[in-house]
Design a protein around this motif. Structure first.
Motif, PDB file in Angstrom:
ATOM      1  N   ILE A  14      33.036  71.996  22.207  1.00  0.00           N
ATOM      2  CA  ILE A  14      32.611  73.576  22.296  1.00  0.00           C
ATOM      3  C   ILE A  14      34.117  73.913  22.043  1.00  0.00           C
ATOM      4  O   ILE A  14      35.265  73.424  22.427  1.00  0.00           O
ATOM      5  CB  ILE A  14      32.595  74.092  23.830  1.00  0.00           C
ATOM      6  CG1 ILE A  14      31.279  73.485  24.145  1.00  0.00           C
ATOM      7  CG2 ILE A  14      32.655  75.589  23.943  1.00  0.00           C
ATOM      8  CD1 ILE A  14      29.870  74.060  23.536  1.00  0.00           C
ATOM      9  N   GLY A  15      34.408  74.950  21.114  1.00  0.00           N
ATOM     10  CA  GLY A  15      35.442  75.595  20.611  1.00  0.00           C
ATOM     11  C   GLY A  15      36.472  74.654  19.374  1.00  0.00           C
ATOM     12  O   GLY A  15      37.376  75.220  19.042  1.00  0.00           O
ATOM     13  N   LYS A  16      35.717  73.826  19.008  1.00  0.00           N
ATOM     14  CA  LYS A  16      36.298  72.719  18.007  1.00  0.00           C
ATOM     15  C   LYS A  16      35.541  72.697  16.738  1.00  0.00           C
ATOM     16  O   LYS A  16      34.183  73.226  16.701  1.00  0.00           O
ATOM     17  CB  LYS A  16      36.131  71.407  18.451  1.00  0.00           C
ATOM     18  CG  LYS A  16      36.913  71.118  19.716  1.00  0.00           C
ATOM     19  CD  LYS A  16      37.081  69.792  20.153  1.00  0.00           C
ATOM     20  CE  LYS A  16      38.072  69.443  21.225  1.00  0.00           C
ATOM     21  NZ  LYS A  16      37.809  68.147  21.990  1.00  0.00           N
ATOM     22  N   GLU A  17      36.208  72.485  15.712  1.00  0.00           N
ATOM     23  CA  GLU A  17      35.777  72.717  14.198  1.00  0.00           C
ATOM     24  C   GLU A  17      34.882  71.464  14.120  1.00  0.00           C
ATOM     25  O   GLU A  17      35.359  70.138  14.636  1.00  0.00           O
ATOM     26  CB  GLU A  17      36.887  72.728  13.221  1.00  0.00           C
ATOM     27  CG  GLU A  17      36.306  72.699  11.860  1.00  0.00           C
ATOM     28  CD  GLU A  17      37.543  73.003  10.861  1.00  0.00           C
ATOM     29  OE1 GLU A  17      37.886  71.917  10.061  1.00  0.00           O
ATOM     30  OE2 GLU A  17      37.985  74.150  10.786  1.00  0.00           O
ATOM     31  N   GLU A 106      33.658  80.310  -5.972  1.00  0.00           N
ATOM     32  CA  GLU A 106      33.174  79.256  -5.057  1.00  0.00           C
ATOM     33  C   GLU A 106      33.433  79.454  -3.551  1.00  0.00           C
ATOM     34  O   GLU A 106      34.376  79.900  -3.374  1.00  0.00           O
ATOM     35  CB  GLU A 106      33.975  77.866  -5.516  1.00  0.00           C
ATOM     36  CG  GLU A 106      33.703  77.430  -6.833  1.00  0.00           C
ATOM     37  CD  GLU A 106      34.434  76.238  -6.995  1.00  0.00           C
ATOM     38  OE1 GLU A 106      33.904  75.100  -7.688  1.00  0.00           O
ATOM     39  OE2 GLU A 106      35.632  75.916  -6.764  1.00  0.00           O
ATOM     40  N   ILE A 107      32.257  79.206  -2.882  1.00  0.00           N
ATOM     41  CA  ILE A 107      32.416  79.377  -1.219  1.00  0.00           C
ATOM     42  C   ILE A 107      32.023  78.153  -0.703  1.00  0.00           C
ATOM     43  O   ILE A 107      31.619  76.948  -1.146  1.00  0.00           O
ATOM     44  CB  ILE A 107      31.556  80.577  -1.002  1.00  0.00           C
ATOM     45  CG1 ILE A 107      30.080  79.866  -1.241  1.00  0.00           C
ATOM     46  CG2 ILE A 107      31.851  81.894  -1.499  1.00  0.00           C
ATOM     47  CD1 ILE A 107      28.776  81.004  -0.835  1.00  0.00           C
ATOM     48  N   ARG A 108      32.572  78.147   0.511  1.00  0.00           N
ATOM     49  CA  ARG A 108      32.146  76.969   1.496  1.00  0.00           C
ATOM     50  C   ARG A 108      32.278  77.188   2.532  1.00  0.00           C
ATOM     51  O   ARG A 108      32.756  78.682   3.207  1.00  0.00           O
ATOM     52  CB  ARG A 108      33.305  75.728   1.346  1.00  0.00           C
ATOM     53  CG  ARG A 108      34.755  76.170   1.935  1.00  0.00           C
ATOM     54  CD  ARG A 108      35.525  74.736   1.821  1.00  0.00           C
ATOM     55  NE  ARG A 108      37.015  75.166   2.390  1.00  0.00           N
ATOM     56  CZ  ARG A 108      37.970  74.444   2.081  1.00  0.00           C
ATOM     57  NH1 ARG A 108      37.689  73.350   1.465  1.00  0.00           N
ATOM     58  NH2 ARG A 108      39.003  74.725   2.616  1.00  0.00           N
ATOM     59  N   ALA A 109      31.620  76.761   3.705  1.00  0.00           N
ATOM     60  CA  ALA A 109      31.565  76.860   5.174  1.00  0.00           C
ATOM     61  C   ALA A 109      32.453  76.263   5.983  1.00  0.00           C
ATOM     62  O   ALA A 109      32.642  74.870   5.853  1.00  0.00           O
ATOM     63  CB  ALA A 109      30.001  76.580   5.756  1.00  0.00           C
ATOM     64  N   ARG A 110      32.916  76.748   6.803  1.00  0.00           N
ATOM     65  CA  ARG A 110      33.769  76.277   8.028  1.00  0.00           C
ATOM     66  C   ARG A 110      33.152  76.278   9.136  1.00  0.00           C
ATOM     67  O   ARG A 110      32.882  77.618   9.735  1.00  0.00           O
ATOM     68  CB  ARG A 110      35.233  76.906   8.024  1.00  0.00           C
ATOM     69  CG  ARG A 110      36.124  76.188   8.925  1.00  0.00           C
ATOM     70  CD  ARG A 110      37.680  76.427   8.780  1.00  0.00           C
ATOM     71  NE  ARG A 110      38.139  76.052   7.461  1.00  0.00           N
ATOM     72  CZ  ARG A 110      38.605  75.146   7.048  1.00  0.00           C
ATOM     73  NH1 ARG A 110      38.714  74.022   7.940  1.00  0.00           N
ATOM     74  NH2 ARG A 110      39.227  74.772   5.885  1.00  0.00           N
ATOM     75  N   VAL A 111      32.626  75.571  10.272  1.00  0.00           N
ATOM     76  CA  VAL A 111      32.147  75.299  11.223  1.00  0.00           C
ATOM     77  C   VAL A 111      32.746  75.029  12.560  1.00  0.00           C
ATOM     78  O   VAL A 111      33.337  74.104  12.503  1.00  0.00           O
ATOM     79  CB  VAL A 111      30.610  74.575  11.140  1.00  0.00           C
ATOM     80  CG1 VAL A 111      29.848  74.586  12.289  1.00  0.00           C
ATOM     81  CG2 VAL A 111      29.888  74.899   9.692  1.00  0.00           C
ATOM     82  N   LYS A 112      32.528  76.107  13.638  1.00  0.00           N
ATOM     83  CA  LYS A 112      33.010  75.627  14.880  1.00  0.00           C
ATOM     84  C   LYS A 112      32.062  75.879  15.782  1.00  0.00           C
ATOM     85  O   LYS A 112      31.014  76.941  15.973  1.00  0.00           O
ATOM     86  CB  LYS A 112      34.125  76.520  15.190  1.00  0.00           C
ATOM     87  CG  LYS A 112      34.669  76.520  16.707  1.00  0.00           C
ATOM     88  CD  LYS A 112      35.963  77.197  16.710  1.00  0.00           C
ATOM     89  CE  LYS A 112      35.798  78.739  16.766  1.00  0.00           C
ATOM     90  NZ  LYS A 112      36.911  79.696  17.230  1.00  0.00           N
ATOM     91  N   LEU A 113      31.840  74.983  16.781  1.00  0.00           N
ATOM     92  CA  LEU A 113      30.664  75.052  17.908  1.00  0.00           C
ATOM     93  C   LEU A 113      31.190  75.848  18.899  1.00  0.00           C
ATOM     94  O   LEU A 113      32.375  75.683  19.232  1.00  0.00           O
ATOM     95  CB  LEU A 113      30.283  73.673  18.595  1.00  0.00           C
ATOM     96  CG  LEU A 113      29.377  73.587  19.497  1.00  0.00           C
ATOM     97  CD1 LEU A 113      27.963  73.994  19.051  1.00  0.00           C
ATOM     98  CD2 LEU A 113      29.117  72.457  20.183  1.00  0.00           C
ATOM     99  N   VAL A 114      30.446  77.002  19.283  1.00  0.00           N
ATOM    100  CA  VAL A 114      31.126  78.081  20.138  1.00  0.00           C
ATOM    101  C   VAL A 114      30.468  77.833  21.719  1.00  0.00           C
ATOM    102  O   VAL A 114      30.905  77.870  22.672  1.00  0.00           O
ATOM    103  CB  VAL A 114      30.761  79.384  19.621  1.00  0.00           C
ATOM    104  CG1 VAL A 114      30.907  80.365  20.793  1.00  0.00           C
ATOM    105  CG2 VAL A 114      31.288  79.634  18.524  1.00  0.00           C
ATOM    106  N   ASN A 128      27.166  78.369  16.608  1.00  0.00           N
ATOM    107  CA  ASN A 128      28.035  78.003  15.861  1.00  0.00           C
ATOM    108  C   ASN A 128      28.838  79.264  15.091  1.00  0.00           C
ATOM    109  O   ASN A 128      27.982  80.102  14.625  1.00  0.00           O
ATOM    110  CB  ASN A 128      27.689  76.986  14.404  1.00  0.00           C
ATOM    111  CG  ASN A 128      27.320  75.650  15.108  1.00  0.00           C
ATOM    112  OD1 ASN A 128      28.228  74.899  15.315  1.00  0.00           O
ATOM    113  ND2 ASN A 128      26.066  75.367  15.432  1.00  0.00           N
ATOM    114  N   GLU A 129      30.066  79.152  15.151  1.00  0.00           N
ATOM    115  CA  GLU A 129      30.836  80.370  14.324  1.00  0.00           C
ATOM    116  C   GLU A 129      30.845  79.597  12.900  1.00  0.00           C
ATOM    117  O   GLU A 129      31.577  78.648  12.677  1.00  0.00           O
ATOM    118  CB  GLU A 129      32.132  80.692  14.875  1.00  0.00           C
ATOM    119  CG  GLU A 129      32.742  81.635  14.029  1.00  0.00           C
ATOM    120  CD  GLU A 129      34.300  81.975  14.581  1.00  0.00           C
ATOM    121  OE1 GLU A 129      34.378  82.609  15.586  1.00  0.00           O
ATOM    122  OE2 GLU A 129      35.469  81.197  14.136  1.00  0.00           O
TER     123      GLU A 129
END
Length: 153
Positions: A14-17, A106-114, A128-129
């Protein structure tokens, strides 16, 4: 490949990438196909000559095209849960379109669990954020709080 953890281990994330995807190019063909499927043919998306006269200087992807790409972009960057039978899209709590995605960007996703909330029926609701970054741009294309309902077997 997504990291797979037990439901008990989810709290540690939680709260981490949890991951960052590879870059994906957004070309005019993809934008045109999305325009056809959604019947959204606004000139800013499909007419390079008219779009060149706007502040963007070129065509831009539909915001909803960028949003629809969360699935492939985040696939390997979100956590998997051991024992998952299936996961389903449960919607978004919040979506903000921050910057336009210009053609050939170009796009990419950066994911963090909320959050990870256990629900009745052996389910877990993951939030997920997801930040969609644009290569070479300071501001992201969008930030979304994306919900996935995980059904455990």
């Amino acid at each position: 490949m997504a990291t797979v953890v037990s439901k008990e281990e989810l709290a540690d994330y939680i709260g981490k990438e949890t991951g960052v995807s590879d870059w994906m190019k957004i070309d005019q063909e993809r934008i045109n196909q999305f325009a056809d499927v959604t019947e959204d043919h606004q000139f800013i998306h499909i007419d390079p000559e008219a779009a060149a006269k706007t502040p963007f200087g070129t065509t831009i992807a539909h915001g909803f095209l960028t949003l629809s790409l969360l699935t492939p972009l985040a696939a390997g960057s979100t956590l998997g849960v051991k024992g998952t039978m299936m996961g389903v899209n449960y919607g978004c709590d919040k979506v903000r379109f921050m910057s336009p995605v210009k053609v050939n960007s170009e796009i990419r996703a950066r994911v963090k669990l909320v959050s990870a909330d256990e629900k009745p029926g052996n389910r877990i609701l993951l939030k997920n954020e997801i930040t969609i970054e644009i290569n070479g741009e300071e501001r992201p294309a969008l930030i979304a709080e994306w919900l996935t309902m995980v059904f455990l077997g």
